[in-house]
Write a protein that holds these residues in place. Structure first.
Motif, PDB file in Angstrom:
ATOM      1  N   GLU A  16      25.721  32.985   1.857  1.00 33.53           N
ATOM      2  CA  GLU A  16      25.934  33.482   0.499  1.00 33.53           C
ATOM      3  C   GLU A  16      24.791  33.064  -0.410  1.00 33.53           C
ATOM      4  OE1 GLU A  16      29.611  32.078  -1.011  1.00 33.53           O
ATOM      5  OE2 GLU A  16      30.630  33.955  -0.581  1.00 33.53           O
ATOM      6  N   PHE A  17      24.412  31.791  -0.312  1.00 37.04           N
ATOM      7  CA  PHE A  17      23.331  31.291  -1.167  1.00 37.04           C
ATOM      8  C   PHE A  17      22.008  31.971  -0.813  1.00 37.04           C
ATOM      9  CE2 PHE A  17      20.122  28.015  -2.337  1.00 37.04           C
ATOM     10  CZ  PHE A  17      20.293  28.126  -3.707  1.00 37.04           C
ATOM     11  N   LEU A  18      21.788  32.148   0.493  1.00 35.34           N
ATOM     12  CA  LEU A  18      20.553  32.820   0.912  1.00 35.34           C
ATOM     13  C   LEU A  18      20.529  34.270   0.421  1.00 35.34           C
ATOM     14  CD1 LEU A  18      20.088  31.373   4.501  1.00 35.34           C
ATOM     15  CD2 LEU A  18      18.706  30.888   2.505  1.00 35.34           C
ATOM     16  N   ASP A  19      21.720  34.894   0.377  1.00 39.38           N
ATOM     17  CA  ASP A  19      21.811  36.263  -0.161  1.00 39.38           C
ATOM     18  C   ASP A  19      21.438  36.283  -1.637  1.00 39.38           C
ATOM     19  OD1 ASP A  19      22.437  37.645   2.077  1.00 39.38           O
ATOM     20  OD2 ASP A  19      24.605  37.598   1.784  1.00 39.38           O
ATOM     21  N   VAL A  20      21.924  35.271  -2.365  1.00 40.73           N
ATOM     22  CA  VAL A  20      21.601  35.190  -3.795  1.00 40.73           C
ATOM     23  C   VAL A  20      20.090  35.075  -3.968  1.00 40.73           C
ATOM     24  CG1 VAL A  20      21.780  33.715  -5.842  1.00 40.73           C
ATOM     25  CG2 VAL A  20      23.800  34.219  -4.504  1.00 40.73           C
ATOM     26  N   ILE A  21      19.477  34.220  -3.154  1.00 39.98           N
ATOM     27  CA  ILE A  21      18.019  34.046  -3.222  1.00 39.98           C
ATOM     28  C   ILE A  21      17.321  35.359  -2.891  1.00 39.98           C
ATOM     29  CG2 ILE A  21      16.045  32.857  -2.174  1.00 39.98           C
ATOM     30  CD1 ILE A  21      17.389  30.494  -2.643  1.00 39.98           C
ATOM     31  N   TYR A  22      17.816  36.010  -1.850  1.00 39.57           N
ATOM     32  CA  TYR A  22      17.209  37.269  -1.415  1.00 39.57           C
ATOM     33  C   TYR A  22      17.202  38.284  -2.548  1.00 39.57           C
ATOM     34  CZ  TYR A  22      16.397  41.568   1.161  1.00 39.57           C
ATOM     35  OH  TYR A  22      15.878  42.762   1.577  1.00 39.57           O
ATOM     36  N   TRP A  23      18.365  38.490  -3.178  1.00 36.35           N
ATOM     37  CA  TRP A  23      18.456  39.524  -4.222  1.00 36.35           C
ATOM     38  C   TRP A  23      17.727  39.102  -5.486  1.00 36.35           C
ATOM     39  CZ3 TRP A  23      18.987  44.078  -2.590  1.00 36.35           C
ATOM     40  CH2 TRP A  23      19.801  44.374  -1.506  1.00 36.35           C
ATOM     41  N   ALA A  24      17.739  37.794  -5.766  1.00 34.51           N
ATOM     42  CA  ALA A  24      16.981  37.313  -6.930  1.00 34.51           C
ATOM     43  C   ALA A  24      15.506  37.633  -6.734  1.00 34.51           C
ATOM     44  CB  ALA A  24      17.177  35.815  -7.095  1.00 34.51           C
ATOM     45  N   ARG A  25      15.042  37.412  -5.508  1.00 31.14           N
ATOM     46  CA  ARG A  25      13.637  37.699  -5.181  1.00 31.14           C
ATOM     47  C   ARG A  25      13.311  39.174  -5.373  1.00 31.14           C
ATOM     48  NH1 ARG A  25      11.894  33.653  -1.383  1.00 31.14           N
ATOM     49  NH2 ARG A  25      10.424  32.629  -2.767  1.00 31.14           N
ATOM     50  N   GLN A  26      14.228  40.052  -4.924  1.00 26.01           N
ATOM     51  CA  GLN A  26      13.964  41.487  -5.039  1.00 26.01           C
ATOM     52  C   GLN A  26      13.867  41.878  -6.504  1.00 26.01           C
ATOM     53  OE1 GLN A  26      13.202  42.617  -2.084  1.00 26.01           O
ATOM     54  NE2 GLN A  26      13.996  40.644  -1.432  1.00 26.01           N
ATOM     55  N   PHE A  27      14.797  41.335  -7.289  1.00 25.49           N
ATOM     56  CA  PHE A  27      14.798  41.633  -8.714  1.00 25.49           C
ATOM     57  C   PHE A  27      13.517  41.118  -9.361  1.00 25.49           C
ATOM     58  CE2 PHE A  27      15.657  40.119 -13.021  1.00 25.49           C
ATOM     59  CZ  PHE A  27      15.941  41.322 -13.636  1.00 25.49           C
ATOM     60  N   LEU A  28      13.155  39.900  -8.990  1.00 20.67           N
ATOM     61  CA  LEU A  28      11.945  39.275  -9.536  1.00 20.67           C
ATOM     62  C   LEU A  28      10.705  40.083  -9.170  1.00 20.67           C
ATOM     63  CD1 LEU A  28      11.646  36.592 -11.074  1.00 20.67           C
ATOM     64  CD2 LEU A  28      10.907  35.550  -8.954  1.00 20.67           C
ATOM     65  N   GLY A  29      10.646  40.540  -7.926  1.00 14.62           N
ATOM     66  CA  GLY A  29       9.512  41.332  -7.452  1.00 14.62           C
ATOM     67  C   GLY A  29       9.329  42.582  -8.304  1.00 14.62           C
ATOM     68  N   ILE A  30      10.450  43.270  -8.550  1.00 16.75           N
ATOM     69  CA  ILE A  30      10.380  44.504  -9.333  1.00 16.75           C
ATOM     70  C   ILE A  30      10.001  44.190 -10.786  1.00 16.75           C
ATOM     71  CG2 ILE A  30      11.783  46.406 -10.233  1.00 16.75           C
ATOM     72  CD1 ILE A  30      13.188  46.392  -7.482  1.00 16.75           C
ATOM     73  N   ALA A  31      10.620  43.147 -11.340  1.00 17.06           N
ATOM     74  CA  ALA A  31      10.350  42.788 -12.738  1.00 17.06           C
ATOM     75  C   ALA A  31       8.878  42.413 -12.925  1.00 17.06           C
ATOM     76  CB  ALA A  31      11.256  41.631 -13.155  1.00 17.06           C
ATOM     77  N   VAL A  32       8.353  41.600 -12.007  1.00 18.33           N
ATOM     78  CA  VAL A  32       6.946  41.194 -12.108  1.00 18.33           C
ATOM     79  C   VAL A  32       6.040  42.419 -11.923  1.00 18.33           C
ATOM     80  CG1 VAL A  32       5.142  39.778 -11.058  1.00 18.33           C
ATOM     81  CG2 VAL A  32       7.398  38.832 -11.375  1.00 18.33           C
ATOM     82  N   GLY A  33       6.421  43.310 -11.009  1.00 15.23           N
ATOM     83  CA  GLY A  33       5.647  44.533 -10.783  1.00 15.23           C
ATOM     84  C   GLY A  33       5.553  45.378 -12.055  1.00 15.23           C
ATOM     85  N   VAL A  34       6.697  45.528 -12.742  1.00 18.27           N
ATOM     86  CA  VAL A  34       6.721  46.298 -13.991  1.00 18.27           C
ATOM     87  C   VAL A  34       5.831  45.621 -15.035  1.00 18.27           C
ATOM     88  CG1 VAL A  34       8.196  47.052 -15.904  1.00 18.27           C
ATOM     89  CG2 VAL A  34       9.034  47.236 -13.562  1.00 18.27           C
TER      90      VAL A  34
END
Lengths: 138, 182
Positions: free
Chosen positions: A43-61
């Motif tokens: 569960e925690f690793l999933d949270v990290i995974y999705w946080a990373r995806q969100f962060l990747g997109i946000a930083v990209g924008v």
């Protein structure tokens, strides 16, 4: 989804903990709450995974809007991405990184997918907002 | 140019969904796959727990037991990848055809402007079939690969089709050899 079932299974098998705390809060609540309990590592690793995806997109924008260019921008993305996630794990959630196989395991969780997501959003925003000048020159 | 960029993003979302849909039809929904998958996950978790519980202080009997379980897990992993393989090949062929069709459509067209200069061994991909030598120009294939890399895996994870970490760590869903326990 599957994560919910896992939690139920875990709670079911963990009788002693159940007596003290009948039900864990939802993953969403725990993800935003400091020092939450994570009985299921996945569960925690999933949270990290999705946080990373969100962060990747946000930083990209963000990089696309500024626009940041070149190798420096790539390096900065890697630093921001790894740094924020590492801080989140150690300072906000205060998890024992050894439980997850060390800091490296946490740092690389979902990194490549996040990097690809970052590149795509960065390229799209950069192309849309800042590339017209180059086209006119041709 | 931006319309092309967005179109490629849309195409990769569609192909990712189509790919997952087809795999679901041919693999994920079959009873054999579901049974094998849950078996592999169960075994992986049990194996990990056992290894965690005993740590380094393994006696011969326990070691043999773990080895036997690892062997079983390997076998199940192999069966699982066999179940997947046939349909993966079919889907792979269909997608190669689709990709070459899109390649033809976008042939010689600059679809995006890169905000960085790709390193030399990526330039062959990022500048494929493009005129001129401005390596900031991006070809269809490069953007498509990037989109697919991010969208495909996220779609799999969202839909719950991605293999669990324990299973991947213990043996890999495609039958990779189990990692030695530290």
């Amino acid at each position: 989804m599957s994560t919910k079932t896992k939690t139920t299974e875990k709670n079911g098998s963990n009788g002693a903990t159940n007596l003290k705390q009948p039900a864990l809060e939802s993953v969403w609540v725990r993800a935003f709450k400091s020092e939450s309990e994570w009985p299921d590592k996945e569960e925690f690793l999933d949270v990290i995974y999705w946080a990373r995806q969100f962060l990747g997109i946000a930083v990209g924008v963000l990089w696309g809007l500024i626009p940041l260019k070149g190798f420096v921008a790539l390096l900065l993305f890697a630093l921001v991405n790894a740094g924020i996630v590492y801080m989140y794990c150690t300072s906000f959630q205060k998890v024992d990184e050894e439980e997850y196989g060390g800091a490296w395991e946490l740092t690389k969780e979902g990194f490549m997918t996040s990097f690809a997501g970052f590149l795509v959003t960065w390229i799209i925003f950069y192309t849309g907002l800042h590339s017209e000048g180059f086209r006119k020159d041709l | 140019m931006w319309a092309d960029t967005l179109l490629i993003l849309f195409i990769s979302v569609c192909t990712a969904l189509l790919g997952e849909g087809l795999t679901w039809l041919m693999v994920y929904r079959t009873e054999k796959y579901q049974k094998l998958k849950s078996e592999v996950e169960r075994q992986s978790k049990r194996l990990e727990k056992r290894k965690e519980a005993h740590g380094d202080s393994l006696d011969k009997q326990q070691k043999r037991k773990i080895e036997r379980e690892e062997e079983k897990l390997k076998q199940n992993n192999r069966d699982l990848s066999l179940v997947k393989m046939k349909s993966m090949f079919a889907i792979g062929f269909a997608f190669t055809a689709l990709l070459s069709m899109f390649n033809n459509i976008f042939d010689g067209r600059v679809v995006a402007r890169l905000p960085f200069l790709p390193i030399s061994w990526i330039q062959g991909l990022s500048h494929r079939n493009l005129p001129g030598d401005d390596y900031y120009d991006c070809s269809f294939i490069f953007l498509y690969i990037l989109c697919t890399m991010s969208i495909r895996q996220n779609t799999q994870k969202l839909l719950g089709f991605a293999p669990s970490r324990t299973a991947s760590k213990q043996g890999g869903i495609f039958g990779a050899p189990p990692q030695a326990y530290k």
